[in-house]
Design an enzyme around this catalytic site. Structure first.
Site, PDB file in Angstrom:
ATOM      1  N   HIS A  92      18.992  42.736   2.646  1.00  0.00           N
ATOM      2  CA  HIS A  92      18.215  43.179   1.483  1.00  0.00           C
ATOM      3  C   HIS A  92      18.122  42.095   0.405  1.00  0.00           C
ATOM      4  CE1 HIS A  92      16.219  46.781  -0.017  1.00  0.00           C
ATOM      5  NE2 HIS A  92      16.602  46.439  -1.238  1.00  0.00           N
ATOM      6  N   ASP A 155      21.245  52.022  -6.387  1.00  0.00           N
ATOM      7  CA  ASP A 155      20.167  53.010  -6.275  1.00  0.00           C
ATOM      8  C   ASP A 155      19.787  53.253  -4.819  1.00  0.00           C
ATOM      9  OD1 ASP A 155      19.909  53.468  -9.007  1.00  0.00           O
ATOM     10  OD2 ASP A 155      18.524  51.799  -9.273  1.00  0.00           O
ATOM     11  N   GLU A 266      19.706  55.888 -16.422  1.00  0.00           N
ATOM     12  CA  GLU A 266      18.809  54.779 -16.131  1.00  0.00           C
ATOM     13  C   GLU A 266      17.533  54.956 -16.948  1.00  0.00           C
ATOM     14  OE1 GLU A 266      17.969  53.695 -12.124  1.00  0.00           O
ATOM     15  OE2 GLU A 266      20.066  53.312 -11.618  1.00  0.00           O
TER      16      GLU A 266
END
Length: 520
Positions: A92, A155, A266
């Protein structure tokens, strides 16, 4: 690839294959293909960013840490030309940090995950022992069988344990529990010299803290002991919208100042209707936004705060009442306040739904020129203006995350870098993620390059003394920029590198003295 270097890698592999019979874990030299083939099909030259495609000469798929140790020990002790090694978890990365041009990529997902949950007692905490190549979603699923879960998350959960611990690991829980690197009890690490070392805050502590947030520069995490806590049954998930930036950040700081009742915070900048809809995919309710949010003639920027409260289904706690009391202290647009109750698992795994949606539209496996920054509180307004002066809200595709974390939740012994606190000793630091997608159907190669240049300009301006920001998941193109990134911690970084990886075998794209700068 230069023929001499190719022969070097082949010689290394042949020796290792001879030492490690049966030879199941190293890609055979006979499987090599031309460079163009590797770029198009070899996952070890590919990452989520889809910006760089650095093909390795070989891929190691270890079945045990010992096999990683054997490779690094041999390279560290050999007289061969320098060979770079990179550990790859879920791939990622954005700028090829887990790639190794003409070197060796270690695919960490081949290690057995073997997640072991240990329920705590009155005198000891609960924890999980888990492979560095396992995914956080796997740890969540296993922990929930025992009513337990880690305290701090990212997340997106389909990331490897070792990968996020090598960077920091942040999300909306960071203000309360700190990043994932602040919730680790013990590590098993293979250093750049090939040593297999168990480390913790009290045992081999210098290596422990070096590896946490160390960008893969000092060792490869093969196993981690992660702190766990009781998992709630439900989560009350709330969203509130704003048309004023100052009010938006004031309310975020109000929420993070209430860690006894708030469990997650957030925020988003909503630049256009597309970013509004993208941010709403995971929120499981019909929001019924008023038309004044966006129209053909309006390109106003709006802001959204989302916060969450864990519901342990205890009779003594009325979660609805808690939300009501909190909301009375906030100053959002009165007509735009929404809440929903979801399971704990669905809340933590909320981004998975966005992934499925984007995959269905062919928009997941596209270039992602992301920019992630830590911005001091004193510079967040200037950073917002800087960003809006360098991007076009009308055609922006993606999300802009912006939310506060607290400095005292980060262990200063780790290798992770935050902005300086300044003379005022600022406690609040903002996380900003410019999470853009570059759809090849609408964004050409030149368009992608323009976005990357834009982000580079923003990052360089934001790192100036006026704003004082630092990159998260950093990517720099010169040694001087890396020195500026680490600041007064550069000498510590270099001392740790000399201690644990003196041959500079472990990569991640950091330009050190005597190494060659990568192509932009």
């Amino acid at each position: 690839m230069e023929f001499a270097l190719f022969c070097t890698i082949v010689d290394i592999l042949l020796l290792l294959l001879a030492l490690c019979s049966p030879c199941k874990f190293i890609q055979s030299p006979m499987d090599f293909r031309p460079l163009s083939f590797l770029q198009s099909t070899n996952t070890s030259s590919l990452d989520f960013g889809r910006i760089k495609f650095n093909s390795p000469a070989a891929v190691l798929r270890p079945q045990s840490p010992k096999e990683i140790s054997l490779l690094l020990s041999f390279l560290s002790a050999s007289s061969f030309s320098k060979v770079t090694v990179a550990a790859r978890g879920a791939g990622h990365s954005i700028h090829g940090q887990a790639q190794a041009l003409d070197g060796v990529v270690i695919e960490m997902d081949s290690l057995p995950s073997n997640i072991s949950i240990h329920k705590g007692t009155e005198f000891s905490p609960s924890y999980a022992d888990v492979s560095g190549g396992a995914l956080w979603i796997e740890l969540l699923e296993e922990g929930l069988k025992f009513g337990l879960a880690p305290r701090s998350w990212t997340d997106y959960l389909y990331l490897s344990i070792g990968g996020t611990l090598s960077n920091g690991g942040i999300s909306g829980q960071t203000f309360k529990y700190g990043p994932q690197i602040s919730n680790v009890l013990q590590l098993d690490v293979v250093t750049g010299k090939g040593d297999q070392v168990a480390c913790s805050p009290t045992e081999n502590s210098e290596l422990f803290y070096a590896v946490l947030g160390g960008l893969g520069q000092f060792g490869i995490i093969t196993r981690a002991r992660i702190l766990l806590q009781d998992a709630p049954q439900k989560v009350k998930w709330v969203r509130a919208f704003y048309d004023d930036f100052n009010t938006f950040i004031d309310d975020q700081e109000l929420l993070v100042a209430m860690p006894n009742v708030v469990d997650y915070v957030e925020g988003f900048m909503l630049l256009n209707e597309q970013s509004l809809q993208s941010s709403s995919l995971a929120f499981p309710s019909h929001l019924e936004f008023n038309r004044e949010f966006y129209s053909k003639s309006s390109h106003n920027v709006y802001f959204c705060i989302e916060f969450a409260i864990h519901d342990y289904q205890a009779k003594s706690t009325n979660v609805e009442q808690v939300v009501t009391e909190i909301s009375r202290k906030m100053s959002y647009i009165p007509s735009h306040f929404y809440s929903v109750e979801v399971s704990y698992f669905d809340f933590l795994n909320r981004v998975r739904g966005e992934e499925v949606h984007l995959r269905s539209r062919g928009l997941w496996e596209v270039p992602h020129p992301w920019l992630n920054m830590f911005v001091p509180k004193s510079g967040i307004k200037d950073f917002k203006d800087l960003l809006l002066n360098n991007i076009s809200p009308s055609d922006f595709e993606g999300l802009v995350l912006m939310y506060p974390i607290l400095r005292d939740k980060w262990d200063t012994n780790s290798s992770a870098v935050l902005p300086d606190a300044g003379e005022a000793g600022e406690e609040v630091v903002y996380t900003v993620g410019v999470l853009r997608s570059a759809n090849p159907a609408t964004c050409s190669a030149q368009c992608l390059n323009d976005i990357l240049l834009c982000h580079r300009r923003v990052a360089q301006a934001a790192s100036s003394p006026r704003i004082g920001a630092k990159q998260y998941l950093p990517h720099h193109l010169s040694q001087s920029h890396w020195q500026h990134h680490f600041g007064r911690r550069w000498d510590q970084f270099m001392a740790r590198k000399a201690q644990f990886d003196p041959r500079h075998i472990l990569g991640q794209g950091i330009i050190l003295p005597g190494t060659k700068a990568p192509r932009p």
